[in-house]
Design a protein around this motif. Structure first.
Motif, PDB file in Angstrom:
ATOM      1  N   VAL A  89     -47.123 -71.281  34.304  1.00  0.00           N
ATOM      2  CA  VAL A  89     -45.983 -72.085  34.752  1.00  0.00           C
ATOM      3  C   VAL A  89     -45.574 -73.045  33.630  1.00  0.00           C
ATOM      4  CG1 VAL A  89     -45.188 -73.768  36.472  1.00  0.00           C
ATOM      5  CG2 VAL A  89     -46.780 -71.960  37.158  1.00  0.00           C
ATOM      6  N   ILE A  90     -44.257 -73.104  33.374  1.00  0.00           N
ATOM      7  CA  ILE A  90     -43.752 -74.006  32.333  1.00  0.00           C
ATOM      8  C   ILE A  90     -42.832 -75.031  32.993  1.00  0.00           C
ATOM      9  CG2 ILE A  90     -42.558 -74.148  30.110  1.00  0.00           C
ATOM     10  CD1 ILE A  90     -43.124 -71.172  29.662  1.00  0.00           C
ATOM     11  N   GLY A  91     -43.258 -76.276  33.019  1.00  0.00           N
ATOM     12  CA  GLY A  91     -42.452 -77.359  33.592  1.00  0.00           C
ATOM     13  C   GLY A  91     -41.633 -78.009  32.502  1.00  0.00           C
ATOM     14  N   ILE A  92     -40.297 -77.999  32.663  1.00  0.00           N
ATOM     15  CA  ILE A  92     -39.391 -78.537  31.640  1.00  0.00           C
ATOM     16  C   ILE A  92     -38.521 -79.606  32.283  1.00  0.00           C
ATOM     17  CG2 ILE A  92     -37.580 -77.959  29.966  1.00  0.00           C
ATOM     18  CD1 ILE A  92     -38.285 -74.952  30.450  1.00  0.00           C
ATOM     19  N   PRO A  97     -39.834 -82.394  37.395  1.00  0.00           N
ATOM     20  CA  PRO A  97     -40.225 -80.984  37.190  1.00  0.00           C
ATOM     21  C   PRO A  97     -41.637 -80.825  36.607  1.00  0.00           C
ATOM     22  CG  PRO A  97     -38.043 -81.401  36.309  1.00  0.00           C
ATOM     23  CD  PRO A  97     -38.609 -82.736  36.656  1.00  0.00           C
ATOM     24  N   MET A  98     -42.056 -81.766  35.743  1.00  0.00           N
ATOM     25  CA  MET A  98     -43.410 -81.607  35.175  1.00  0.00           C
ATOM     26  C   MET A  98     -44.470 -81.775  36.264  1.00  0.00           C
ATOM     27  SD  MET A  98     -43.418 -83.189  31.314  1.00  0.00           S
ATOM     28  CE  MET A  98     -42.831 -84.834  31.676  1.00  0.00           C
ATOM     29  N   ASP A  99     -44.334 -82.823  37.086  1.00  0.00           N
ATOM     30  CA  ASP A  99     -45.302 -83.022  38.180  1.00  0.00           C
ATOM     31  C   ASP A  99     -45.266 -81.836  39.149  1.00  0.00           C
ATOM     32  OD1 ASP A  99     -45.919 -85.459  37.101  1.00  0.00           O
ATOM     33  OD2 ASP A  99     -45.516 -86.617  38.908  1.00  0.00           O
ATOM     34  N   ALA A 100     -44.043 -81.380  39.482  1.00  0.00           N
ATOM     35  CA  ALA A 100     -43.915 -80.248  40.405  1.00  0.00           C
ATOM     36  C   ALA A 100     -44.594 -79.018  39.818  1.00  0.00           C
ATOM     37  CB  ALA A 100     -42.439 -79.969  40.686  1.00  0.00           C
ATOM     38  N   SER A 101     -44.429 -78.794  38.507  1.00  0.00           N
ATOM     39  CA  SER A 101     -44.988 -77.578  37.885  1.00  0.00           C
ATOM     40  C   SER A 101     -46.508 -77.528  38.038  1.00  0.00           C
ATOM     41  CB  SER A 101     -44.595 -77.498  36.400  1.00  0.00           C
ATOM     42  OG  SER A 101     -45.306 -78.448  35.617  1.00  0.00           O
ATOM     43  N   LYS A 102     -47.139 -78.698  38.035  1.00  0.00           N
ATOM     44  CA  LYS A 102     -48.607 -78.732  38.157  1.00  0.00           C
ATOM     45  C   LYS A 102     -49.029 -78.273  39.553  1.00  0.00           C
ATOM     46  CE  LYS A 102     -49.005 -82.673  34.949  1.00  0.00           C
ATOM     47  NZ  LYS A 102     -49.342 -84.103  34.845  1.00  0.00           N
ATOM     48  N   ALA A 103     -48.352 -78.796  40.580  1.00  0.00           N
ATOM     49  CA  ALA A 103     -48.697 -78.425  41.962  1.00  0.00           C
ATOM     50  C   ALA A 103     -48.337 -76.959  42.229  1.00  0.00           C
ATOM     51  CB  ALA A 103     -47.972 -79.348  42.938  1.00  0.00           C
ATOM     52  N   ILE A 104     -47.232 -76.505  41.637  1.00  0.00           N
ATOM     53  CA  ILE A 104     -46.810 -75.104  41.806  1.00  0.00           C
ATOM     54  C   ILE A 104     -47.863 -74.174  41.196  1.00  0.00           C
ATOM     55  CG2 ILE A 104     -45.060 -73.407  41.070  1.00  0.00           C
ATOM     56  CD1 ILE A 104     -43.034 -75.885  41.168  1.00  0.00           C
ATOM     57  N   LYS A 122     -59.476 -79.703  47.518  1.00  0.00           N
ATOM     58  CA  LYS A 122     -60.487 -78.631  47.480  1.00  0.00           C
ATOM     59  C   LYS A 122     -60.866 -78.302  46.036  1.00  0.00           C
ATOM     60  CE  LYS A 122     -58.965 -76.242  51.676  1.00  0.00           C
ATOM     61  NZ  LYS A 122     -58.510 -74.939  52.187  1.00  0.00           N
ATOM     62  N   ASP A 123     -61.803 -77.383  45.892  1.00  0.00           N
ATOM     63  CA  ASP A 123     -62.226 -76.984  44.555  1.00  0.00           C
ATOM     64  C   ASP A 123     -61.322 -75.836  44.076  1.00  0.00           C
ATOM     65  OD1 ASP A 123     -63.581 -76.727  42.218  1.00  0.00           O
ATOM     66  OD2 ASP A 123     -65.244 -75.569  43.070  1.00  0.00           O
ATOM     67  N   LEU A 124     -60.105 -76.165  43.704  1.00  0.00           N
ATOM     68  CA  LEU A 124     -59.127 -75.144  43.316  1.00  0.00           C
ATOM     69  C   LEU A 124     -58.653 -75.395  41.890  1.00  0.00           C
ATOM     70  CD1 LEU A 124     -56.873 -75.232  46.521  1.00  0.00           C
ATOM     71  CD2 LEU A 124     -58.748 -73.627  46.039  1.00  0.00           C
ATOM     72  N   LYS A 125     -58.330 -74.317  41.208  1.00  0.00           N
ATOM     73  CA  LYS A 125     -57.827 -74.437  39.830  1.00  0.00           C
ATOM     74  C   LYS A 125     -56.404 -73.874  39.758  1.00  0.00           C
ATOM     75  CE  LYS A 125     -61.728 -75.885  37.957  1.00  0.00           C
ATOM     76  NZ  LYS A 125     -61.971 -76.733  39.123  1.00  0.00           N
ATOM     77  N   PRO A 126     -55.567 -74.435  38.880  1.00  0.00           N
ATOM     78  CA  PRO A 126     -54.203 -73.909  38.728  1.00  0.00           C
ATOM     79  C   PRO A 126     -54.139 -72.751  37.732  1.00  0.00           C
ATOM     80  CG  PRO A 126     -54.499 -75.808  37.316  1.00  0.00           C
ATOM     81  CD  PRO A 126     -55.825 -75.600  38.019  1.00  0.00           C
ATOM     82  N   THR A 127     -52.990 -72.076  37.670  1.00  0.00           N
ATOM     83  CA  THR A 127     -52.728 -71.179  36.537  1.00  0.00           C
ATOM     84  C   THR A 127     -52.550 -72.078  35.306  1.00  0.00           C
ATOM     85  OG1 THR A 127     -50.308 -71.356  36.632  1.00  0.00           O
ATOM     86  CG2 THR A 127     -51.321 -69.653  38.037  1.00  0.00           C
TER      87      THR A 127
END
Ligand code: NAP
Ligand code: FE
Length: 366
Positions: A89-92, A97-104, A122-127
């Motif tokens: 995911v690239i937040g621009i 948008p940058m904060d949203a990109s992290k949660a997305i 939870k113990d979850l990791k992002p892309t």
């Protein structure tokens, strides 16, 4: 003391094109996350799509992120990303948008989860996450923070995950498209990060390397922010750099009471994030001076202000004044005084009365 910031941050002219290889290494299909129009207007989106096209990486764009992004928007973007098969995911854009990109990125990487996981810790990791800032305020490119609007609670909250970008590409040229109002509001956010991370319980020599350096840099930018001097390319680069440096500082300490208080003003009175934090700054610094006068003296000295009054006058000049119903100021102070997790940022007894003093200095009570 500890210093931790795993974001790989480059700050340079033509940063996106220079790091085409680094971008392409993160995956096979990209979801670009932007606001409604600024990423198209300031050239940042074209810079990214040129790199992806050249590398043969398919992408889709989600361009519906609103200011102060909501959980609902994040979920909608994640649905698009999952349907497309995005694996990074690239937040621009600005902080939204940058904060949203992290949660997305978190939701895309955990397709079995729904929106409730965003607040469950939870113990979850992002892309993998790439961030490209186009405002000079939030420093989200250097922090693990993602602040989302939760309409059901009528407020904003940061989600309980550490979501550092893997790669952040910082280029002041995108600020050319920004109005003076956006420059003022977002540089004030960066200033709030510098001041709050310096004047907070838990500040230490590591984060002060950043806050103190940033405060000195900010002082040299005051004439451009106040409109006294026309903004040059060099000033834009410096504004962007100050914002990233301030992000590195809050990544160590978090923010203090002005940020915590600001969220209600943004949610209920539609005051831009940086402006809300800036309106609350002088009142907070004045309270801080009562318990840690030497720290406040250092901050004022670095900013080239003679006194808290001098800082307050400057902020009023660039931000104007703001009326708020007295009942709201009382309600916000009461709510915050009952939150020890937030009140602990101030190294003394502040309580409802102290918060009301900050409120009275910050707003015209109606
Ligand atoms: P923003 O909400 O991202 O954007 C504000 C406005 O600026 C939008 O209308 C946007 O247009 C426009 N814009 C962005 N870049 C532009 C450019 N280069 N030229 C012209 N217009 C441009 O504002 P922000 O102050 O950067 O971010 C605020 C958010 O960040 C808040 O939600 C706040 O809570 C969060 N925040 C996060 C952190 C953190 O550490 N993660 C720290 C502080 C604040 P478009 O909508 O068309 O893009
Ligand atoms: Fe902020």
């Amino acid at each position: 003391m500890r210093f931790f910031d795993p974001a790989n941050i480059y700050v340079e002219e033509n940063c996106v094109a220079n790091h085409a290889k680094d971008i392409a290494a993160f995956g096979t299909k990209a979801l670009l996350v932007t606001g409604h129009s600024s990423a198209k207007a300031n050239g940042s989106q074209d810079d990214v799509t040129a790199v992806l096209d050249a590398a043969g990486i398919p992408y889709e764009v989600f361009d519906e992120v609103e200011e102060n992004p909501s959980v609902e928007t994040v979920v909608k973007a994640a649905e698009q990303g999952k349907a497309f098969g995005a694996d990074f995911v690239i937040g621009i854009g600005g902080g939204s948008p940058m904060d949203a990109s992290k949660a997305i990125a978190l939701l895309i990487n955990n397709p079995e989860e729904d929106a409730s996981c965003l607040y469950a810790g939870k113990d979850l990791k992002p892309t993998p996450i790439i961030n490209i800032p186009t405002t000079c305020g939030t420093g989200s490119e250097a922090t693990a923070i993602s602040v989302l609007t939760r309409h059901e609670f009528k407020t904003k909250k940061s989600i309980p995950y550490k979501l550092f970008p893997d790669l952040s590409l910082v280029d002041g040229k995108y600020l050319k498209a920004a109005s003076q109002k956006i420059i003022v509001n977002t540089t004030t956010d960066a200033l709030a990060h510098l001041v709050e991370s310096r004047l907070i319980n838990g500040t230490n020599k590591f984060n002060q390397m950043f806050s103190n350096y940033g405060l000195k840099m900010y002082a040299s930018l005051k004439p451009y922010i106040s409109g006294e001097k026309e903004i040059t390319d060099e000033a834009r680069e410096q504004m962007m750099l100050v914002s990233t440096i301030a992000g590195l500082s809050i990544a160590q300490t978090g923010t203090s009471l002005p940020h915590a208080l600001s969220y209600q003003f943004t949610y209920e009175h539609n005051i831009a994030h940086g402006r809300a934090c800036g309106l609350l700054m002088a009142g907070y610094v004045r309270q801080y001076e009562k318990v840690q006068p030497d720290d406040v003296a250092e901050v004022l000295d670095l900013l080239e202000f003679d006194s808290v009054d001098d800082l307050a006058a400057y902020l009023r000049q660039i931000l104007g004044s703001q009326s708020i119903p007295a009942a709201d100021l009382e309600r916000y102070s009461k709510e915050m005084s009952g939150r020890p997790d937030k009140m602990v940022a101030y190294p003394g007894e502040l309580g409802y009365e102290g918060l009301m003093e900050i409120m009275k200095e910050s707003f015209i009570a109606e």
